[in-house]
Design a protein around this motif. Structure first.
Motif, mmCIF file in Angstrom:
data_model
loop_
_atom_site.group_PDB
_atom_site.id
_atom_site.type_symbol
_atom_site.label_atom_id
_atom_site.label_comp_id
_atom_site.label_asym_id
_atom_site.label_seq_id
_atom_site.Cartn_x
_atom_site.Cartn_y
_atom_site.Cartn_z
ATOM 1 N N GLY A 246 0.800 -1.219 0.000
ATOM 2 C CA GLY A 246 0.000 0.000 0.000
ATOM 3 C C GLY A 246 0.834 1.271 0.000
ATOM 4 N N VAL A 247 1.930 1.252 -0.761
ATOM 5 C CA VAL A 247 2.839 2.406 -0.826
ATOM 6 C C VAL A 247 3.127 2.754 -2.282
ATOM 7 C CG1 VAL A 247 3.938 1.858 1.381
ATOM 8 C CG2 VAL A 247 4.909 0.951 -0.738
ATOM 9 N N GLN A 248 3.868 3.847 -2.465
ATOM 10 C CA GLN A 248 4.326 4.233 -3.796
ATOM 11 C C GLN A 248 5.825 4.419 -3.774
ATOM 12 O OE1 GLN A 248 1.886 7.690 -4.996
ATOM 13 N NE2 GLN A 248 1.608 6.520 -6.875
ATOM 14 N N ILE A 249 6.487 3.824 -4.762
ATOM 15 C CA ILE A 249 7.923 4.014 -4.934
ATOM 16 C C ILE A 249 8.097 5.058 -6.027
ATOM 17 C CG2 ILE A 249 10.090 2.917 -5.608
ATOM 18 C CD1 ILE A 249 8.852 0.243 -4.613
ATOM 19 N N SER A 250 8.824 6.103 -5.730
ATOM 20 C CA SER A 250 8.981 7.182 -6.696
ATOM 21 C C SER A 250 9.788 6.722 -7.906
ATOM 22 C CB SER A 250 9.668 8.388 -6.051
ATOM 23 O OG SER A 250 11.024 8.099 -5.797
ATOM 24 N N ASP A 251 9.562 7.386 -9.026
ATOM 25 C CA ASP A 251 10.321 7.072 -10.241
ATOM 26 C C ASP A 251 11.810 7.254 -10.025
ATOM 27 O OD1 ASP A 251 8.043 6.409 -11.639
ATOM 28 O OD2 ASP A 251 7.854 8.368 -12.606
ATOM 29 N N SER A 252 12.182 8.282 -9.268
ATOM 30 C CA SER A 252 13.608 8.520 -9.039
ATOM 31 C C SER A 252 14.223 7.371 -8.239
ATOM 32 C CB SER A 252 13.836 9.858 -8.331
ATOM 33 O OG SER A 252 13.227 9.868 -7.059
ATOM 34 N N GLN A 253 13.494 6.855 -7.254
ATOM 35 C CA GLN A 253 13.983 5.701 -6.488
ATOM 36 C C GLN A 253 14.078 4.469 -7.377
ATOM 37 O OE1 GLN A 253 11.200 5.666 -3.131
ATOM 38 N NE2 GLN A 253 12.987 5.407 -1.819
ATOM 39 N N LEU A 254 13.088 4.297 -8.231
ATOM 40 C CA LEU A 254 13.055 3.131 -9.106
ATOM 41 C C LEU A 254 14.291 3.080 -10.001
ATOM 42 C CD1 LEU A 254 11.322 0.707 -9.880
ATOM 43 C CD2 LEU A 254 10.164 2.155 -11.539
ATOM 44 N N HIS A 255 14.737 4.239 -10.466
ATOM 45 C CA HIS A 255 15.910 4.300 -11.348
ATOM 46 C C HIS A 255 17.212 4.046 -10.595
ATOM 47 C CE1 HIS A 255 13.591 5.418 -14.801
ATOM 48 N NE2 HIS A 255 13.076 6.455 -14.179
ATOM 49 N N GLU A 256 17.201 4.206 -9.280
ATOM 50 C CA GLU A 256 18.408 4.021 -8.472
ATOM 51 C C GLU A 256 18.564 2.587 -7.961
ATOM 52 O OE1 GLU A 256 18.214 6.922 -5.358
ATOM 53 O OE2 GLU A 256 18.232 8.598 -6.761
ATOM 54 N N ILE A 257 17.563 1.768 -8.175
ATOM 55 C CA ILE A 257 17.582 0.399 -7.664
ATOM 56 C C ILE A 257 18.555 -0.456 -8.470
ATOM 57 C CG2 ILE A 257 16.192 -1.703 -7.447
ATOM 58 C CD1 ILE A 257 13.832 0.132 -6.693
ATOM 59 N N VAL A 258 19.481 -1.081 -7.750
ATOM 60 C CA VAL A 258 20.489 -1.936 -8.379
ATOM 61 C C VAL A 258 20.397 -3.375 -7.849
ATOM 62 C CG1 VAL A 258 22.974 -2.302 -8.704
ATOM 63 C CG2 VAL A 258 22.043 0.022 -8.723
ATOM 64 N N THR A 259 20.160 -3.515 -6.559
ATOM 65 C CA THR A 259 20.136 -4.839 -5.933
ATOM 66 C C THR A 259 18.752 -5.164 -5.377
ATOM 67 O OG1 THR A 259 20.698 -4.021 -3.732
ATOM 68 C CG2 THR A 259 22.556 -4.566 -5.199
ATOM 69 N N VAL A 260 18.592 -6.407 -4.982
ATOM 70 C CA VAL A 260 17.351 -6.833 -4.330
ATOM 71 C C VAL A 260 17.140 -6.010 -3.060
ATOM 72 C CG1 VAL A 260 16.209 -8.773 -3.183
ATOM 73 C CG2 VAL A 260 17.498 -9.156 -5.305
ATOM 74 N N ARG A 261 18.223 -5.787 -2.306
ATOM 75 C CA ARG A 261 18.121 -4.993 -1.090
ATOM 76 C C ARG A 261 17.620 -3.576 -1.400
ATOM 77 N NH1 ARG A 261 22.455 -6.215 2.262
ATOM 78 N NH2 ARG A 261 20.968 -7.470 3.418
ATOM 79 N N ASP A 262 18.040 -3.009 -2.526
ATOM 80 C CA ASP A 262 17.584 -1.668 -2.901
ATOM 81 C C ASP A 262 16.065 -1.622 -3.071
ATOM 82 O OD1 ASP A 262 20.228 -0.782 -2.926
ATOM 83 O OD2 ASP A 262 20.431 -0.951 -5.112
#
Length: 90
Positions: A51-67
């Motif tokens: 029930g959350v939103q991940i921002s587009d900027s965060q989405l582009h910074e994701i590299v690992t599963v932990r991210d």
């Protein structure tokens, strides 16, 4: 390993037809052949579940599963802070 990391691993393993045991929080999405469409799909699934939103900027910074898990955890914290703020304002 957090519950959110485990859920990320489960979803990625299912989508990529690999064993969850072969994935760790440090595994890169690139090494799992998670492309941009897979990444968006994963984020939508996680957003819906928690029930959350991940921002587009965060989405582009994701590299690992932990991210992915950290992005969900940050979105949860933001949501809880907003709910807490709204409750105290009422």
């Amino acid at each position: 390993m957090t519950d959110i990391e485990q859920e990320c691993i489960r979803r990625i393993a299912e989508a990529k037809a690999v064993s969850p045991d072969s994935i760790t929080p440090e595994t890169t999405l690139e090494s799992l052949q998670v492309d941009s469409l897979d990444r968006v799909s994963l984020s939508f699934d996680m957003e819906e579940q928690y029930g959350v939103q991940i921002s587009d900027s965060q989405l582009h910074e994701i590299v690992t599963v932990r991210d992915v898990a950290v992005a969900v955890e940050q979105a949860l914290a933001k949501k809880q802070a907003a709910e807490s703020s709204n409750a105290s304002a009422a």
